[in-house]
Design a protein around this motif. Structure first.
Motif, PDB file in Angstrom:
ATOM      1  N   THR A   1       0.834  -1.200   0.000  1.00  0.00           N
ATOM      2  CA  THR A   1       0.000   0.000   0.000  1.00  0.00           C
ATOM      3  C   THR A   1       0.873   1.256   0.000  1.00  0.00           C
ATOM      4  OG1 THR A   1      -0.192  -0.129   2.409  1.00  0.00           O
ATOM      5  CG2 THR A   1      -1.997  -1.068   1.105  1.00  0.00           C
ATOM      6  N   HIS A   2       2.039   1.166   0.592  1.00  0.00           N
ATOM      7  CA  HIS A   2       2.979   2.281   0.633  1.00  0.00           C
ATOM      8  C   HIS A   2       3.411   2.673  -0.779  1.00  0.00           C
ATOM      9  CE1 HIS A   2       6.169   4.654   2.591  1.00  0.00           C
ATOM     10  NE2 HIS A   2       6.940   4.252   1.593  1.00  0.00           N
ATOM     11  N   THR A   3       3.852   1.711  -1.570  1.00  0.00           N
ATOM     12  CA  THR A   3       4.341   2.027  -2.909  1.00  0.00           C
ATOM     13  C   THR A   3       3.198   2.387  -3.854  1.00  0.00           C
ATOM     14  OG1 THR A   3       4.389  -0.317  -3.524  1.00  0.00           O
ATOM     15  CG2 THR A   3       6.427   0.638  -2.675  1.00  0.00           C
ATOM     16  N   ILE A   4       2.081   1.726  -3.713  1.00  0.00           N
ATOM     17  CA  ILE A   4       0.917   2.066  -4.534  1.00  0.00           C
ATOM     18  C   ILE A   4       0.479   3.496  -4.232  1.00  0.00           C
ATOM     19  CG2 ILE A   4      -1.516   1.546  -4.973  1.00  0.00           C
ATOM     20  CD1 ILE A   4      -0.727  -1.445  -4.385  1.00  0.00           C
ATOM     21  N   GLY A   5       0.507   3.850  -2.957  1.00  0.00           N
ATOM     22  CA  GLY A   5       0.161   5.217  -2.557  1.00  0.00           C
ATOM     23  C   GLY A   5       1.087   6.248  -3.167  1.00  0.00           C
ATOM     24  N   TYR A   6       2.387   5.926  -3.238  1.00  0.00           N
ATOM     25  CA  TYR A   6       3.339   6.846  -3.855  1.00  0.00           C
ATOM     26  C   TYR A   6       3.044   7.045  -5.340  1.00  0.00           C
ATOM     27  CZ  TYR A   6       6.761   7.462  -0.053  1.00  0.00           C
ATOM     28  OH  TYR A   6       7.407   7.825   1.090  1.00  0.00           O
ATOM     29  N   VAL A   7       2.669   5.974  -6.021  1.00  0.00           N
ATOM     30  CA  VAL A   7       2.314   6.101  -7.438  1.00  0.00           C
ATOM     31  C   VAL A   7       1.113   7.034  -7.580  1.00  0.00           C
ATOM     32  CG1 VAL A   7       1.517   4.907  -9.512  1.00  0.00           C
ATOM     33  CG2 VAL A   7       3.217   3.815  -8.036  1.00  0.00           C
ATOM     34  N   LEU A   8       0.077   6.775  -6.805  1.00  0.00           N
ATOM     35  CA  LEU A   8      -1.146   7.571  -6.901  1.00  0.00           C
ATOM     36  C   LEU A   8      -0.904   9.022  -6.495  1.00  0.00           C
ATOM     37  CD1 LEU A   8      -3.759   5.054  -5.461  1.00  0.00           C
ATOM     38  CD2 LEU A   8      -3.035   5.379  -7.825  1.00  0.00           C
ATOM     39  N   GLU A   9      -0.191   9.219  -5.400  1.00  0.00           N
ATOM     40  CA  GLU A   9       0.103  10.575  -4.933  1.00  0.00           C
ATOM     41  C   GLU A   9       0.886  11.358  -5.984  1.00  0.00           C
ATOM     42  OE1 GLU A   9       2.394  12.787  -1.212  1.00  0.00           O
ATOM     43  OE2 GLU A   9       2.540  10.615  -1.423  1.00  0.00           O
ATOM     44  N   GLY A  10       1.888  10.718  -6.562  1.00  0.00           N
ATOM     45  CA  GLY A  10       2.692  11.381  -7.587  1.00  0.00           C
ATOM     46  C   GLY A  10       1.886  11.741  -8.814  1.00  0.00           C
ATOM     47  N   LEU A  11       1.065  10.800  -9.267  1.00  0.00           N
ATOM     48  CA  LEU A  11       0.249  11.069 -10.451  1.00  0.00           C
ATOM     49  C   LEU A  11      -0.753  12.191 -10.214  1.00  0.00           C
ATOM     50  CD1 LEU A  11      -0.366   7.447 -11.730  1.00  0.00           C
ATOM     51  CD2 LEU A  11       0.939   9.241 -12.902  1.00  0.00           C
ATOM     52  N   LEU A  12      -1.381  12.198  -9.059  1.00  0.00           N
ATOM     53  CA  LEU A  12      -2.361  13.249  -8.768  1.00  0.00           C
ATOM     54  C   LEU A  12      -1.692  14.624  -8.671  1.00  0.00           C
ATOM     55  CD1 LEU A  12      -4.654  11.376  -6.235  1.00  0.00           C
ATOM     56  CD2 LEU A  12      -5.189  12.015  -8.607  1.00  0.00           C
ATOM     57  N   ALA A  13      -0.527  14.672  -8.032  1.00  0.00           N
ATOM     58  CA  ALA A  13       0.195  15.945  -7.953  1.00  0.00           C
ATOM     59  C   ALA A  13       0.652  16.378  -9.342  1.00  0.00           C
ATOM     60  CB  ALA A  13       1.391  15.814  -7.011  1.00  0.00           C
ATOM     61  N   GLY A  14       1.151  15.431 -10.125  1.00  0.00           N
ATOM     62  CA  GLY A  14       1.582  15.748 -11.484  1.00  0.00           C
ATOM     63  C   GLY A  14       0.439  16.269 -12.331  1.00  0.00           C
ATOM     64  N   ALA A  15      -0.735  15.677 -12.166  1.00  0.00           N
ATOM     65  CA  ALA A  15      -1.909  16.136 -12.909  1.00  0.00           C
ATOM     66  C   ALA A  15      -2.200  17.598 -12.611  1.00  0.00           C
ATOM     67  CB  ALA A  15      -3.122  15.271 -12.566  1.00  0.00           C
ATOM     68  N   GLU A  16      -2.101  17.945 -11.346  1.00  0.00           N
ATOM     69  CA  GLU A  16      -2.378  19.324 -10.934  1.00  0.00           C
ATOM     70  C   GLU A  16      -1.276  20.279 -11.400  1.00  0.00           C
ATOM     71  OE1 GLU A  16      -4.290  22.537  -9.205  1.00  0.00           O
ATOM     72  OE2 GLU A  16      -5.054  20.508  -9.433  1.00  0.00           O
ATOM     73  N   LEU A  17      -0.037  19.903 -11.163  1.00  0.00           N
ATOM     74  CA  LEU A  17       1.087  20.792 -11.469  1.00  0.00           C
ATOM     75  C   LEU A  17       1.321  20.989 -12.961  1.00  0.00           C
ATOM     76  CD1 LEU A  17       3.475  19.378  -8.763  1.00  0.00           C
ATOM     77  CD2 LEU A  17       2.628  21.748  -8.855  1.00  0.00           C
TER      78      LEU A  17
END
Length: 104
Positions: A59-75
């Motif tokens: 869940t830790h690594t999956i969370g990092y993927v999701l967190e990164g993608l969501l931030a990238g989408a915004e930025l």
């Protein structure tokens, strides 16, 4: 070894690129996110989301993927990153197995 959870690091690069108005960093961040998207299967899971080759994502690594993608989408104003994150979240909600996606 490249990992899809490096999306989280790419989001930091995207944040820097935005603050510094740096085109080279923007391009590098986009390239990193595109690589992550290329790791996603049609069922939503990301390959290479594990700590060790052949291991299972956590869940830790999956969370990092999701967190990164969501931030990238915004930025970077890139909706494909948000869609990919939503697809992965949906895959985990329906109980799909990430086992076949561990490792290289």
């Amino acid at each position: 070894v490249a990992h899809s959870y490096y999306a989280r690091a790419a989001s930091g690069l995207a944040a820097f690129a935005r603050l510094a108005d740096d085109d080279r960093s923007t391009l590098a961040a986009r390239q990193a996110f595109e690589w992550v998207l290329a790791q996603q299967d049609s069922d939503g899971w990301f390959a290479r989301a594990d700590f060790t080759p052949g291991g299972m994502p956590t869940t830790h690594t999956i969370g990092y993927v999701l967190e990164g993608l969501l931030a990238g989408a915004e930025l970077l104003d890139e909706q494909r990153y948000r869609i990919a994150a939503a697809q992965a979240a949906g895959a985990s909600l329906v109980g799909g197995s990430p086992r076949r996606h561990g490792g290289a």
